[in-house]
Design a protein around this motif. Structure first.
Motif, short mmCIF file in Angstrom:
data_model
loop_
_atom_site.label_atom_id
_atom_site.label_comp_id
_atom_site.label_asym_id
_atom_site.label_seq_id
_atom_site.Cartn_x
_atom_site.Cartn_y
_atom_site.Cartn_z
N VAL A 1 0.87 -1.17 0.00
CA VAL A 1 0.00 0.00 0.00
C VAL A 1 0.92 1.23 0.00
O VAL A 1 1.43 1.62 1.05
N ASN A 2 1.14 1.78 -1.17
CA ASN A 2 2.06 2.91 -1.33
C ASN A 2 1.34 4.24 -1.07
O ASN A 2 0.14 4.28 -0.84
N GLY A 3 2.11 5.33 -1.13
CA GLY A 3 1.56 6.64 -0.88
C GLY A 3 0.93 7.26 -2.10
O GLY A 3 0.73 6.62 -3.14
N SER A 4 0.62 8.54 -1.99
CA SER A 4 -0.10 9.24 -3.05
C SER A 4 0.76 9.44 -4.29
O SER A 4 1.94 9.82 -4.19
N PRO A 5 0.19 9.24 -5.47
CA PRO A 5 0.96 9.45 -6.71
C PRO A 5 1.33 10.91 -6.95
O PRO A 5 2.20 11.19 -7.77
N THR A 6 0.70 11.85 -6.24
CA THR A 6 1.05 13.26 -6.41
C THR A 6 2.14 13.71 -5.42
O THR A 6 2.61 14.83 -5.52
N ASP A 7 2.49 12.84 -4.49
CA ASP A 7 3.48 13.16 -3.47
C ASP A 7 4.84 12.65 -3.94
O ASP A 7 5.05 11.44 -4.05
N PRO A 8 5.82 13.55 -4.19
CA PRO A 8 7.13 13.10 -4.65
C PRO A 8 7.83 12.20 -3.65
O PRO A 8 8.63 11.34 -4.02
N ASN A 9 7.56 12.39 -2.35
CA ASN A 9 8.16 11.51 -1.35
C ASN A 9 7.69 10.08 -1.49
O ASN A 9 8.43 9.14 -1.25
N ALA A 10 6.42 9.91 -1.87
CA ALA A 10 5.86 8.56 -1.98
C ALA A 10 6.63 7.72 -2.98
O ALA A 10 6.85 6.53 -2.77
N ALA A 11 7.05 8.35 -4.07
CA ALA A 11 7.85 7.62 -5.07
C ALA A 11 9.19 7.19 -4.49
O ALA A 11 9.70 6.10 -4.80
N GLN A 12 9.75 8.02 -3.61
CA GLN A 12 11.03 7.67 -2.99
C GLN A 12 10.86 6.58 -1.94
O GLN A 12 11.70 5.67 -1.84
N PHE A 13 9.78 6.65 -1.16
CA PHE A 13 9.50 5.56 -0.22
C PHE A 13 9.38 4.24 -0.98
O PHE A 13 9.94 3.21 -0.58
N LYS A 14 8.62 4.29 -2.06
CA LYS A 14 8.36 3.09 -2.87
C LYS A 14 9.66 2.54 -3.46
O LYS A 14 9.90 1.33 -3.45
N LYS A 15 10.50 3.44 -3.95
CA LYS A 15 11.78 3.02 -4.53
C LYS A 15 12.65 2.35 -3.48
O LYS A 15 13.25 1.29 -3.71
N GLY A 16 12.73 2.97 -2.29
CA GLY A 16 13.53 2.38 -1.23
C GLY A 16 12.99 1.04 -0.79
O GLY A 16 13.76 0.09 -0.55
N ALA A 17 11.66 0.92 -0.70
CA ALA A 17 11.05 -0.34 -0.29
C ALA A 17 11.31 -1.44 -1.31
O ALA A 17 11.67 -2.57 -0.96
N HIS A 18 11.16 -1.10 -2.58
CA HIS A 18 11.38 -2.11 -3.62
C HIS A 18 12.83 -2.57 -3.67
O HIS A 18 13.11 -3.72 -4.02
N SER A 19 13.76 -1.68 -3.33
CA SER A 19 15.18 -2.08 -3.36
C SER A 19 15.44 -3.22 -2.39
O SER A 19 16.32 -4.05 -2.62
N VAL A 20 14.66 -3.27 -1.30
CA VAL A 20 14.80 -4.35 -0.31
C VAL A 20 13.92 -5.54 -0.68
O VAL A 20 14.38 -6.69 -0.70
N ILE A 21 12.67 -5.27 -0.99
CA ILE A 21 11.72 -6.37 -1.28
C ILE A 21 12.12 -7.13 -2.54
O ILE A 21 12.06 -8.37 -2.58
N ASP A 22 12.54 -6.41 -3.57
CA ASP A 22 12.91 -7.07 -4.82
C ASP A 22 14.15 -7.93 -4.66
O ASP A 22 14.37 -8.87 -5.44
N ALA A 23 14.98 -7.60 -3.67
CA ALA A 23 16.19 -8.40 -3.43
C ALA A 23 15.89 -9.62 -2.56
O ALA A 23 16.74 -10.50 -2.41
N SER A 24 14.69 -9.67 -1.98
CA SER A 24 14.27 -10.81 -1.19
C SER A 24 13.56 -11.80 -2.11
O SER A 24 13.43 -11.59 -3.31
N SER A 25 13.05 -12.85 -1.50
CA SER A 25 12.28 -13.85 -2.28
C SER A 25 10.78 -13.66 -2.11
O SER A 25 9.99 -14.49 -2.61
#
Length: 376
Positions: free
Chosen positions: A186-210
């Motif tokens: 459940v990511n943040g608002s598409p109009t919030d530039p921070n939300a894209a950064q939260f999502k990017k940081g989260a995916h960097s960890v989740i995508d490296a997991s199984s």
């Protein structure tokens, strides 16, 4: 990153509002929309000690803005400049409304704008209008996509996402769940530039997991009911295959947890959050939410206030670092460090820093949980 040339700042006219509503000779705050331009009359030009600072916040659904950012900002301005005036407006999740509020403040003659944009791209128009009047803009908490922002004050937002995701991955391992367990995001608002950064940081960890991402959703306006409705649909679709929930902040986490409970998902999977909202901290104590991310709002708001007052004096403080806008322009920045909060360190973080007292957290509903975890 490249060095950024310091911009020459021109002090502009401080204003006093008629009808006795606000005075340039006393610190004051206007709630709601900025007053109409017809109510304004100019004060003595060039007097930084009676400057007017505009504070524009993006929404009312995020708990922290009313409880922390606004009062801390006003408090620090008052300490530094007793006769300065703070004009305040909240956009209520409406970019057009925020544009109107900013235009009103510019017409009234603010000396500095501190702007937390509801829409990081749309807010560039506000910066353009401020630039035309030689009014500096501090981008607060969220970075406006404009090369003309004077400073950016926030946190390392990719780090926020990394902290959330790593906590989720580690917790699922502690629970002995299979490596390829399913989660929803459940990511943040598409109009919030921070939300894209939260999502990017989260995916960097989740995508490296199984872990398997079953589905993910960008929540419009960070609105909890929208997050709740989406999660309810995923519960119907995936049921108990949902063994973890990455949630970008505490408010939408509350909606997600409500949907999981309504859908009969037991035990509740670990759910992340952010902002260390009082409701989020209480859910962590009760076991409904696993973690949050504490961003120390007081130093963030204080830093913005200190910059704003300095800019009214024509000063150009040296930034700690730089941050790139969505268009890749480096902005002088102050980025604070976020901290993961679980039930084990509530006392050492939000209580120790004075964000909440034990009495505020440990209401009757949470008294037993507080006692169990040594909050007394």
């Amino acid at each position: 990153m490249k060095n950024t040339t310091k911009r020459a700042l021109v002090a502009v006219t401080a204003l006093a509002l008629s009808m006795g509503m606000l005075s340039a000779c006393s610190n004051a705050t206007q709630t709601g929309d900025a007053a109409p331009a017809d109510d304004a009359a100019p004060a003595d030009e060039g007097d930084a000690s009676t400057a007017t600072i505009g504070l524009l916040l993006p929404d009312n659904v995020t708990e922290r803005y009313a409880s922390a950012d606004k009062p801390y900002f006003e408090e620090r301005v008052a300490e530094l400049c007793a006769d300065c005036t703070v004009l305040f407006a909240n956009a209520d999740g409406d970019a057009a409304k925020q544009q109107q509020q900013a235009e009103s403040m510019l017409t009234q003659g603010v000396d500095v704008l501190v702007l937390d944009p509801f829409d990081g791209k749309a807010a560039a128009a506000i910066v353009n209008q401020a630039k035309a009047k030689d009014i500096p803009v501090i981008s607060y908490d969220r970075l406006i996509d404009s090369p003309d922002v004077s400073y950016y004050v926030s946190f390392d937002n990719e780090k926020v996402g990394e902290l959330q995701a790593q906590a989720l991955v580690d917790r699922m391992k502690e629970l002995g769940l299979p490596d390829d367990s399913g989660i929803i995001m459940v990511n943040g608002s598409p109009t919030d530039p921070n939300a894209a950064q939260f999502k990017k940081g989260a995916h960097s960890v989740i995508d490296a997991s199984s872990l398997t991402v079953l589905a993910e959703y960008d929540t419009p306006g960070w609105e909890p009911p929208k997050a709740q409705n989406w999660v309810a649909g995923q519960v119907t679709k995936f049921g108990d295959k949902i063994t973890g929930v990455y949630d970008a902040n505490d408010d939408t986490a509350g909606g997600a947890i409500a949907a999981l409970k309504s859908g009969g998902i037991t035990p509740l999977p670990p759910v992340t959050g952010q902002d260390a909202a009082l409701s989020g901290i209480q859910r962590i104590l009760s076991g409904d939410q696993y973690m949050s991310v504490y961003k120390a709002f007081k130093p963030e708001a204080y830093q913005a206030a200190e910059l704003a007052v300095a800019l009214t004096k024509g000063e150009s403080p040296e930034a700690d670092t730089e941050a790139d806008t969505a268009s890749g322009v480096a902005i002088p920045s102050f980025l604070l460090t976020p901290v993961a909060v679980t039930v084990d360190n509530i006392k050492d973080t939000v209580v120790a820093d004075g964000l909440y007292t034990i009495e505020q957290i440990c209401t009757a509903e949470y008294a037993d949980a507080c006692a169990e975890h040594g909050l007394k």
